[in-house]
Design a protein around this motif. Structure first.
Motif, PDB file in Angstrom:
ATOM      1  N   ARG A  83      12.427 -10.057  18.946  1.00  0.00           N
ATOM      2  CA  ARG A  83      13.394  -9.990  20.042  1.00  0.00           C
ATOM      3  C   ARG A  83      14.755 -10.532  19.614  1.00  0.00           C
ATOM      4  O   ARG A  83      15.797 -10.077  20.089  1.00  0.00           O
ATOM      5  CB  ARG A  83      12.863 -10.729  21.263  1.00  0.00           C
ATOM      6  CG  ARG A  83      11.747  -9.964  21.964  1.00  0.00           C
ATOM      7  CD  ARG A  83      11.342 -10.564  23.291  1.00  0.00           C
ATOM      8  NE  ARG A  83      10.636 -11.829  23.133  1.00  0.00           N
ATOM      9  CZ  ARG A  83      11.108 -13.008  23.513  1.00  0.00           C
ATOM     10  NH1 ARG A  83      12.295 -13.092  24.099  1.00  0.00           N
ATOM     11  NH2 ARG A  83      10.399 -14.105  23.319  1.00  0.00           N
ATOM     12  N   GLY A  84      14.733 -11.482  18.682  1.00  0.00           N
ATOM     13  CA  GLY A  84      15.994 -11.975  18.146  1.00  0.00           C
ATOM     14  C   GLY A  84      16.789 -10.891  17.437  1.00  0.00           C
ATOM     15  O   GLY A  84      18.024 -10.942  17.392  1.00  0.00           O
ATOM     16  N   PHE A  85      16.092  -9.911  16.893  1.00  0.00           N
ATOM     17  CA  PHE A  85      16.748  -8.789  16.217  1.00  0.00           C
ATOM     18  C   PHE A  85      16.988  -7.603  17.150  1.00  0.00           C
ATOM     19  O   PHE A  85      17.247  -6.489  16.705  1.00  0.00           O
ATOM     20  CB  PHE A  85      15.933  -8.373  14.993  1.00  0.00           C
ATOM     21  CG  PHE A  85      16.087  -9.318  13.847  1.00  0.00           C
ATOM     22  CD1 PHE A  85      17.181  -9.228  12.998  1.00  0.00           C
ATOM     23  CD2 PHE A  85      15.161 -10.332  13.630  1.00  0.00           C
ATOM     24  CE1 PHE A  85      17.340 -10.122  11.951  1.00  0.00           C
ATOM     25  CE2 PHE A  85      15.316 -11.224  12.579  1.00  0.00           C
ATOM     26  CZ  PHE A  85      16.419 -11.126  11.742  1.00  0.00           C
ATOM     27  N   GLY A  86      16.890  -7.851  18.453  1.00  0.00           N
ATOM     28  CA  GLY A  86      17.284  -6.851  19.422  1.00  0.00           C
ATOM     29  C   GLY A  86      16.224  -5.834  19.793  1.00  0.00           C
ATOM     30  O   GLY A  86      16.536  -4.837  20.449  1.00  0.00           O
ATOM     31  N   LEU A  87      14.973  -6.079  19.407  1.00  0.00           N
ATOM     32  CA  LEU A  87      13.904  -5.132  19.715  1.00  0.00           C
ATOM     33  C   LEU A  87      13.227  -5.490  21.030  1.00  0.00           C
ATOM     34  O   LEU A  87      13.105  -6.669  21.386  1.00  0.00           O
ATOM     35  CB  LEU A  87      12.866  -5.121  18.592  1.00  0.00           C
ATOM     36  CG  LEU A  87      13.383  -4.701  17.216  1.00  0.00           C
ATOM     37  CD1 LEU A  87      12.272  -4.777  16.188  1.00  0.00           C
ATOM     38  CD2 LEU A  87      13.982  -3.302  17.258  1.00  0.00           C
ATOM     39  N   ARG A  88      12.774  -4.486  21.735  1.00  0.00           N
ATOM     40  CA  ARG A  88      11.974  -4.728  22.935  1.00  0.00           C
ATOM     41  C   ARG A  88      10.512  -4.837  22.505  1.00  0.00           C
ATOM     42  O   ARG A  88       9.977  -3.926  21.853  1.00  0.00           O
ATOM     43  CB  ARG A  88      12.139  -3.603  23.959  1.00  0.00           C
ATOM     44  CG  ARG A  88      11.504  -3.990  25.291  1.00  0.00           C
ATOM     45  CD  ARG A  88      11.738  -3.001  26.390  1.00  0.00           C
ATOM     46  NE  ARG A  88      11.431  -3.639  27.672  1.00  0.00           N
ATOM     47  CZ  ARG A  88      11.152  -2.984  28.785  1.00  0.00           C
ATOM     48  NH1 ARG A  88      11.161  -1.656  28.806  1.00  0.00           N
ATOM     49  NH2 ARG A  88      10.880  -3.648  29.885  1.00  0.00           N
ATOM     50  N   VAL A  89       9.868  -5.922  22.871  1.00  0.00           N
ATOM     51  CA  VAL A  89       8.551  -6.261  22.342  1.00  0.00           C
ATOM     52  C   VAL A  89       7.527  -6.367  23.464  1.00  0.00           C
ATOM     53  O   VAL A  89       7.787  -6.986  24.501  1.00  0.00           O
ATOM     54  CB  VAL A  89       8.595  -7.591  21.556  1.00  0.00           C
ATOM     55  CG1 VAL A  89       7.227  -7.902  20.942  1.00  0.00           C
ATOM     56  CG2 VAL A  89       9.664  -7.535  20.470  1.00  0.00           C
ATOM     57  N   GLY A  90       6.374  -5.780  23.237  1.00  0.00           N
ATOM     58  CA  GLY A  90       5.203  -6.036  24.058  1.00  0.00           C
ATOM     59  C   GLY A  90       4.247  -6.896  23.266  1.00  0.00           C
ATOM     60  O   GLY A  90       4.060  -6.679  22.069  1.00  0.00           O
ATOM     61  N   ARG A  91       3.660  -7.890  23.908  1.00  0.00           N
ATOM     62  CA  ARG A  91       2.741  -8.787  23.195  1.00  0.00           C
ATOM     63  C   ARG A  91       1.450  -8.931  23.984  1.00  0.00           C
ATOM     64  O   ARG A  91       1.463  -9.185  25.192  1.00  0.00           O
ATOM     65  CB  ARG A  91       3.394 -10.158  22.981  1.00  0.00           C
ATOM     66  CG  ARG A  91       2.410 -11.249  22.539  1.00  0.00           C
ATOM     67  CD  ARG A  91       3.091 -12.495  22.016  1.00  0.00           C
ATOM     68  NE  ARG A  91       4.180 -12.978  22.829  1.00  0.00           N
ATOM     69  CZ  ARG A  91       4.069 -13.883  23.810  1.00  0.00           C
ATOM     70  NH1 ARG A  91       2.880 -14.370  24.123  1.00  0.00           N
ATOM     71  NH2 ARG A  91       5.142 -14.277  24.475  1.00  0.00           N
ATOM     72  N   PHE A  92       0.333  -8.779  23.270  1.00  0.00           N
ATOM     73  CA  PHE A  92      -0.984  -8.981  23.865  1.00  0.00           C
ATOM     74  C   PHE A  92      -1.671 -10.125  23.144  1.00  0.00           C
ATOM     75  O   PHE A  92      -1.803 -10.111  21.911  1.00  0.00           O
ATOM     76  CB  PHE A  92      -1.840  -7.716  23.743  1.00  0.00           C
ATOM     77  CG  PHE A  92      -3.247  -7.895  24.260  1.00  0.00           C
ATOM     78  CD1 PHE A  92      -3.521  -7.823  25.616  1.00  0.00           C
ATOM     79  CD2 PHE A  92      -4.304  -8.158  23.393  1.00  0.00           C
ATOM     80  CE1 PHE A  92      -4.816  -8.003  26.105  1.00  0.00           C
ATOM     81  CE2 PHE A  92      -5.594  -8.336  23.861  1.00  0.00           C
ATOM     82  CZ  PHE A  92      -5.851  -8.257  25.217  1.00  0.00           C
ATOM     83  N   THR A  93      -2.094 -11.151  23.902  1.00  0.00           N
ATOM     84  CA  THR A  93      -2.823 -12.274  23.323  1.00  0.00           C
ATOM     85  C   THR A  93      -4.004 -12.619  24.223  1.00  0.00           C
ATOM     86  O   THR A  93      -4.071 -12.209  25.378  1.00  0.00           O
ATOM     87  CB  THR A  93      -1.923 -13.524  23.171  1.00  0.00           C
ATOM     88  OG1 THR A  93      -1.376 -13.870  24.450  1.00  0.00           O
ATOM     89  CG2 THR A  93      -0.799 -13.288  22.185  1.00  0.00           C
ATOM     90  N   SER A  94      -4.925 -13.377  23.680  1.00  0.00           N
ATOM     91  CA  SER A  94      -6.080 -13.841  24.458  1.00  0.00           C
ATOM     92  C   SER A  94      -6.668 -15.076  23.781  1.00  0.00           C
ATOM     93  O   SER A  94      -6.470 -15.271  22.580  1.00  0.00           O
ATOM     94  CB  SER A  94      -7.137 -12.735  24.551  1.00  0.00           C
ATOM     95  OG  SER A  94      -7.636 -12.413  23.256  1.00  0.00           O
ATOM     96  N   PRO A  95      -7.412 -15.883  24.563  1.00  0.00           N
ATOM     97  CA  PRO A  95      -7.558 -15.838  26.014  1.00  0.00           C
ATOM     98  C   PRO A  95      -6.312 -16.397  26.679  1.00  0.00           C
ATOM     99  O   PRO A  95      -5.354 -16.769  25.991  1.00  0.00           O
ATOM    100  CB  PRO A  95      -8.774 -16.721  26.275  1.00  0.00           C
ATOM    101  CG  PRO A  95      -8.733 -17.724  25.170  1.00  0.00           C
ATOM    102  CD  PRO A  95      -8.192 -16.991  23.966  1.00  0.00           C
TER     103      PRO A  95
END
Length: 479
Positions: A83-95
């Motif tokens: 995101r610092g480089f201007g990209l739109r990011v989706g993140r999936f983590t668990s739990p």
């Protein structure tokens, strides 16, 4: 004297929601499915679902993260850097620590309650079709993975950072073909599913390293294809298995200690100061507001993963060091040696296996000046509890044993018996209710002798669930 914990936070810590009836409806529908602890290892059901959804996992390039410890924090760091480089990011983590919505993150924030409900309702008819055609219904984890890929494709995002739930080859997230496959340190955990030794476990986790990742639309300057395997420092047997897999699928390998490294680190106020060697060059004076050598390692791995994704290497020179510094300075990792209360200081940490606990203990010793530390431990069944307790024994003056709200929680009396074997009966007390355990631990911490050079504290650990519930009780904060 410590301030009492507000009683009204107890219900929040045991899964109650405030997002309205619709969110509660969706959460209950998900919780009615097979839990994450019950597995039927297969990609058949999730593959059927994403096929019906039009393959949303192929709508964006993927950076996938597996390993035993450090996955969630590394994924958070990768997200922050991208995101610092201007990209739109989706993140999936668990739990999750507090709410299911933490698992699906867009633009650095958990998906909204309204969007969570909307995505679930959008894919629900297709989930029902998969259920109808299978002897085994889709699990909680499989459905949430499907929701994540659908949400990211619809957003849309420039890149998805996907944390594996367990293992690699047959994990539901692995319907995606990662452009960058990241493996954090491998250790013994989930042996009943993954294998009895680190070499076998690493072979399973190596399944995220694949041949011929698709030529997705990627940012300018990114590689046009091919897979990069970014490997944290590994035990010998694990490293051999991972490198073997990379060679088999013709992936480029970047290894900690060879292609990238932590060159220097020193303790700083609220974290540590780092000098990192990346794939593309050196990055000095990087402040990381997290504690411990393991977090510095996670930072080096995350940086290498982002460099690989952006196509940076020795020929191109470092990516913008100011962006790197700014991104790492903004990293937060809730529930990972997080200070949630003062007077006495209370730390919550999600360590849930001996390797993770050893890293936590080392970080506490290095970064905090406690003269007396009281532990609060709640674990789930199936873990090497004695191994974790043994790591804590020299650190904690006393131990308060409790249990969390998970159906898999180890009964407090059973955990207490194991603790007595390690700590001795005079250093162990048992409080089945977490609220009572926290109150008792703070009182014990304050009962110790005053010392102008240090202070007393409490460490709450043993499970992600325990850390999350304690965090909610003590701070009411979201992750």
């Amino acid at each position: 004297m410590s301030t009492p914990i507000p009683e009204e936070r107890i219900d929040m810590a045991h899964g109650q929601t405030s997002g309205g009836r619709e969110l509660a409806r969706v959460e209950q529908a998900l919780l009615a499915r097979w839990p994450e602890s019950r597995l039927e290892p297969s990609l058949t059901r999730i593959s059927a679902l994403v096929d019906l959804l039009g393959s949303p996992q192929r709508a964006m390039p993927v950076i996938q993260v597996t390993g035993t410890n450090g996955k969630t924090t590394t994924a958070r760091m990768i997200d922050e850097l991208l995101r610092g480089f201007g990209l739109r990011v989706g993140r999936f983590t668990s739990p999750h620590l507090t709410t299911m919505r933490e698992r699906i993150v867009l633009d650095g924030k958990p998906i909204s309650a309204a969007r969570f409900v909307e995505v679930f309702d959008d894919i629900a008819p297709y989930v029902q079709l998969v259920d109808a055609g299978s002897d085994v219904p889709m699990s909680f984890f499989e459905v949430v993975v499907g929701m994540a890929y659908a949400a990211f494709a619809e957003a849309p995002v420039d890149v998805a950072v996907i944390e594996v739930g367990m293992g690699g080859t047959w994990d539901a997230t692995n319907v995606a073909d990662a452009r960058v496959a990241v493996v954090t340190p491998v250790a013994l955990d989930h042996a009943e599913y993954l294998g009895p030794d680190v070499a076998t476990i690493a072979t399973e986790k190596a399944g995220i390293i694949k041949a011929g990742a698709p030529d997705d639309v990627v940012p300018d300057g990114s590689p046009d294809g091919g897979v990069v395997a970014v490997l944290a420092h590994q035990p010998a047997g694990a490293l051999e298995a991972l490198v073997r897999r990379a060679i088999e699928v013709d992936a480029t390998v970047a290894r900690e200690g060879t292609e990238f490294a932590v060159l220097e680190r020193r303790v700083a106020v609220g974290g540590q100061q780092l000098r990192l060697q990346g794939l593309a060059g050196e990055y000095p004076e990087v402040y990381l507001p997290l504690f411990g050598a393991h977090q510095a390692q996670n930072a080096a791995v995350a940086l290498a993963a982002v460099e690989a994704f952006l196509g940076a290497g020795a020929a191109t020179g470092p990516i913008d060091p100011d962006v790197v510094r700014s991104a790492f300075g903004a990293v937060r990792s809730p529930g990972r040696l997080e200070r949630v209360r003062s007077s006495p200081a209370v730390l919550v940490d999600a360590a849930h296996n001996p390797a993770g606990m050893a890293a936590t203990v080392a970080a506490v010793r290095e970064s905090f000046d406690f003269t007396r530390l009281v532990g609060v431990v709640g674990c789930v069944v199936g873990k090497d509890v004695t191994g974790m307790l043994s790591e804590l024994e020299e650190l904690c003056a006393e131990l308060v044993v409790t249990q969390n709200s998970s159906p898999r929680a180890m009964p407090a009396d059973e955990l207490g018996a194991l603790a007595v074997d390690v700590f001795g009966a005079d250093r162990v007390s048992v409080h089945p209710r977490l609220f009572d355990a926290l109150e008792s631990a703070m009182e014990l911490a304050e009962a110790g002798p005053d010392d102008a050079l240090g202070g007393s504290g409490v460490l709450v650990t043993g499970s992600v669930i325990t850390a999350g519930e304690a965090r909610t009780l003590l701070s009411g904060g979201s992750a």
